[in-house]
Scaffold this motif. Structure first.
Motif, mmCIF file in Angstrom:
data_model
loop_
_atom_site.group_PDB
_atom_site.id
_atom_site.type_symbol
_atom_site.label_atom_id
_atom_site.label_comp_id
_atom_site.label_asym_id
_atom_site.label_seq_id
_atom_site.Cartn_x
_atom_site.Cartn_y
_atom_site.Cartn_z
ATOM 1 N N MET A 95 -44.751 9.712 -12.509
ATOM 2 C CA MET A 95 -44.353 11.000 -11.961
ATOM 3 C C MET A 95 -42.845 11.190 -12.117
ATOM 4 O O MET A 95 -42.415 12.066 -12.815
ATOM 5 C CB MET A 95 -44.779 11.089 -10.504
ATOM 6 C CG MET A 95 -44.576 12.453 -9.919
ATOM 7 S SD MET A 95 -44.943 12.605 -8.164
ATOM 8 C CE MET A 95 -46.576 12.004 -8.028
ATOM 9 N N TYR A 96 -42.032 10.383 -11.466
ATOM 10 C CA TYR A 96 -40.590 10.518 -11.578
ATOM 11 C C TYR A 96 -40.006 9.517 -12.566
ATOM 12 O O TYR A 96 -38.924 9.714 -13.080
ATOM 13 C CB TYR A 96 -39.900 10.357 -10.217
ATOM 14 C CG TYR A 96 -40.150 9.013 -9.572
ATOM 15 C CD1 TYR A 96 -39.358 7.934 -9.893
ATOM 16 C CD2 TYR A 96 -41.179 8.825 -8.678
ATOM 17 C CE1 TYR A 96 -39.585 6.698 -9.330
ATOM 18 C CE2 TYR A 96 -41.421 7.591 -8.120
ATOM 19 C CZ TYR A 96 -40.618 6.538 -8.451
ATOM 20 O OH TYR A 96 -40.855 5.304 -7.905
ATOM 21 N N LEU A 97 -40.726 8.425 -12.860
ATOM 22 C CA LEU A 97 -40.192 7.397 -13.747
ATOM 23 C C LEU A 97 -40.021 7.887 -15.170
ATOM 24 O O LEU A 97 -39.245 7.323 -15.927
ATOM 25 C CB LEU A 97 -41.086 6.153 -13.722
ATOM 26 C CG LEU A 97 -41.035 5.358 -12.426
ATOM 27 C CD1 LEU A 97 -42.000 4.186 -12.492
ATOM 28 C CD2 LEU A 97 -39.636 4.865 -12.136
ATOM 29 N N SER A 98 -40.716 8.940 -15.549
ATOM 30 C CA SER A 98 -40.573 9.460 -16.905
ATOM 31 C C SER A 98 -39.163 9.973 -17.171
ATOM 32 O O SER A 98 -38.784 10.191 -18.308
ATOM 33 C CB SER A 98 -41.598 10.574 -17.157
ATOM 34 O OG SER A 98 -41.339 11.673 -16.309
ATOM 35 N N ALA A 99 -38.371 10.117 -16.117
ATOM 36 C CA ALA A 99 -36.989 10.560 -16.286
ATOM 37 C C ALA A 99 -36.119 9.467 -16.899
ATOM 38 O O ALA A 99 -35.009 9.737 -17.355
ATOM 39 C CB ALA A 99 -36.399 10.986 -14.943
ATOM 40 N N PHE A 100 -36.619 8.231 -16.930
ATOM 41 C CA PHE A 100 -35.841 7.102 -17.429
ATOM 42 C C PHE A 100 -36.620 6.347 -18.495
ATOM 43 O O PHE A 100 -37.785 6.034 -18.295
ATOM 44 C CB PHE A 100 -35.498 6.128 -16.288
ATOM 45 C CG PHE A 100 -34.691 6.758 -15.213
ATOM 46 C CD1 PHE A 100 -33.314 6.827 -15.312
ATOM 47 C CD2 PHE A 100 -35.302 7.304 -14.097
ATOM 48 C CE1 PHE A 100 -32.563 7.425 -14.316
ATOM 49 C CE2 PHE A 100 -34.561 7.903 -13.101
ATOM 50 C CZ PHE A 100 -33.185 7.963 -13.213
ATOM 51 N N PRO A 101 -35.963 6.003 -19.604
ATOM 52 C CA PRO A 101 -36.631 5.145 -20.585
ATOM 53 C C PRO A 101 -37.024 3.819 -19.937
ATOM 54 O O PRO A 101 -36.341 3.329 -19.036
ATOM 55 C CB PRO A 101 -35.548 4.924 -21.647
ATOM 56 C CG PRO A 101 -34.612 6.087 -21.491
ATOM 57 C CD PRO A 101 -34.630 6.405 -20.022
ATOM 58 N N ALA A 102 -38.119 3.232 -20.396
ATOM 59 C CA ALA A 102 -38.658 2.011 -19.786
ATOM 60 C C ALA A 102 -37.622 0.901 -19.698
ATOM 61 O O ALA A 102 -37.549 0.187 -18.694
ATOM 62 C CB ALA A 102 -39.885 1.539 -20.554
ATOM 63 N N ASN A 103 -36.786 0.757 -20.721
ATOM 64 C CA ASN A 103 -35.805 -0.336 -20.711
ATOM 65 C C ASN A 103 -34.669 -0.101 -19.723
ATOM 66 O O ASN A 103 -33.887 -1.007 -19.469
ATOM 67 C CB ASN A 103 -35.239 -0.569 -22.114
ATOM 68 C CG ASN A 103 -34.377 0.583 -22.595
ATOM 69 O OD1 ASN A 103 -34.746 1.746 -22.444
ATOM 70 N ND2 ASN A 103 -33.250 0.261 -23.195
ATOM 71 N N GLU A 104 -34.566 1.082 -19.142
ATOM 72 C CA GLU A 104 -33.506 1.377 -18.184
ATOM 73 C C GLU A 104 -33.988 1.301 -16.736
ATOM 74 O O GLU A 104 -33.217 1.539 -15.818
ATOM 75 C CB GLU A 104 -32.937 2.774 -18.439
ATOM 76 C CG GLU A 104 -32.202 2.886 -19.746
ATOM 77 C CD GLU A 104 -31.671 4.285 -19.986
ATOM 78 O OE1 GLU A 104 -31.412 5.010 -19.001
ATOM 79 O OE2 GLU A 104 -31.523 4.655 -21.153
ATOM 80 N N ARG A 105 -35.228 0.987 -16.522
ATOM 81 C CA ARG A 105 -35.780 0.958 -15.175
ATOM 82 C C ARG A 105 -35.672 -0.436 -14.568
ATOM 83 O O ARG A 105 -36.082 -1.418 -15.175
ATOM 84 C CB ARG A 105 -37.252 1.355 -15.191
ATOM 85 C CG ARG A 105 -37.502 2.736 -15.702
ATOM 86 C CD ARG A 105 -38.986 3.031 -15.752
ATOM 87 N NE ARG A 105 -39.219 4.146 -16.650
ATOM 88 C CZ ARG A 105 -40.345 4.348 -17.298
ATOM 89 N NH1 ARG A 105 -41.355 3.524 -17.140
ATOM 90 N NH2 ARG A 105 -40.466 5.369 -18.098
ATOM 91 N N LEU B 27 -41.742 19.462 -10.534
ATOM 92 C CA LEU B 27 -40.808 20.290 -9.764
ATOM 93 C C LEU B 27 -39.450 20.450 -10.439
ATOM 94 O O LEU B 27 -38.554 21.083 -9.872
ATOM 95 C CB LEU B 27 -40.620 19.685 -8.363
ATOM 96 C CG LEU B 27 -41.875 19.595 -7.506
ATOM 97 C CD1 LEU B 27 -41.581 18.877 -6.201
ATOM 98 C CD2 LEU B 27 -42.447 20.979 -7.242
ATOM 99 N N ARG B 28 -39.289 19.873 -11.614
ATOM 100 C CA ARG B 28 -38.003 19.984 -12.313
ATOM 101 C C ARG B 28 -37.739 21.443 -12.655
ATOM 102 O O ARG B 28 -38.640 22.215 -12.941
ATOM 103 C CB ARG B 28 -38.012 19.130 -13.577
ATOM 104 C CG ARG B 28 -38.012 17.662 -13.237
ATOM 105 C CD ARG B 28 -37.960 16.792 -14.461
ATOM 106 N NE ARG B 28 -38.243 15.414 -14.057
ATOM 107 C CZ ARG B 28 -38.808 14.514 -14.811
ATOM 108 N NH1 ARG B 28 -39.138 14.806 -16.055
ATOM 109 N NH2 ARG B 28 -39.040 13.299 -14.355
#
Length: 158
Positions: free
Chosen positions: A1-11, A61-62
């Motif tokens: 949901m909100y994690l798509s805002a960040f590339p996987a390697n940045e999480r 909601l963006r």
């Protein structure tokens, strides 16, 4: 949901986020508008700096002003501190170039400006943005060290 805002390697892992949030100066907030989950804000406060590690708005909601409202609340809560974020460098050869430009414009509309400093770590290089007139590099570095119990390996340089 909100994690798509960040590339996987940045999480950060959820375990890491929760462990770091046990420190009094680390804030991890789920954000709601009435009963509707809007996103998360994760930031670290030190004597001179607030480092906004994550600001993620629910993808449904963006574009409804929630991100701007969150940034305004932080600026009102910490008027005497620099607020710092880091973003992927805006380079035309990047696969997500349009997203990077959009992200930069969003932060610039909300009072952030580019610095000549880069945050370099094991995941790559990121451009530091701040609300202050000039980035307080030592204050930013102290905040990063405090956040990670001194384990995070990074460099801040031009």
């Amino acid at each position: 949901m909100y994690l798509s805002a960040f590339p996987a390697n940045e999480r950060f892992s959820m375990f890491s986020l929760l462990a770091m949030s046990l420190k009094a100066n680390v804030k991890f907030h789920a954000l709601y508008d009435q009963d509707v989950f809007c996103g998360i804000a994760y930031y670290v406060e030190s004597s001179s700096t607030v480092y906004l590690t994550y600001l993620a708005v629910n993808q449904d909601l963006r574009g409804h002003g929630y991100g701007s409202k969150i940034l305004t609340m932080l600026e009102e809560k910490y008027p005497d501190k620099q607020i710092v974020i880091d973003i992927e460098p805006v380079v035309p050869t990047a696969k997500n170039y349009k997203q990077r430009v959009s992200r930069l414009k969003f932060y610039e509309r909300n009072g952030f400006h580019r610095t000549d400093q880069k945050l370099k770590d094991q995941d790559g290089e990121f451009e530091a943005l701040t609300t202050a007139k000039k980035l307080d590099k030592s204050g930013f570095a102290k905040t990063l060290k405090d956040m990670s119990f001194g384990f995070y390996q990074f460099k801040i340089e031009k």
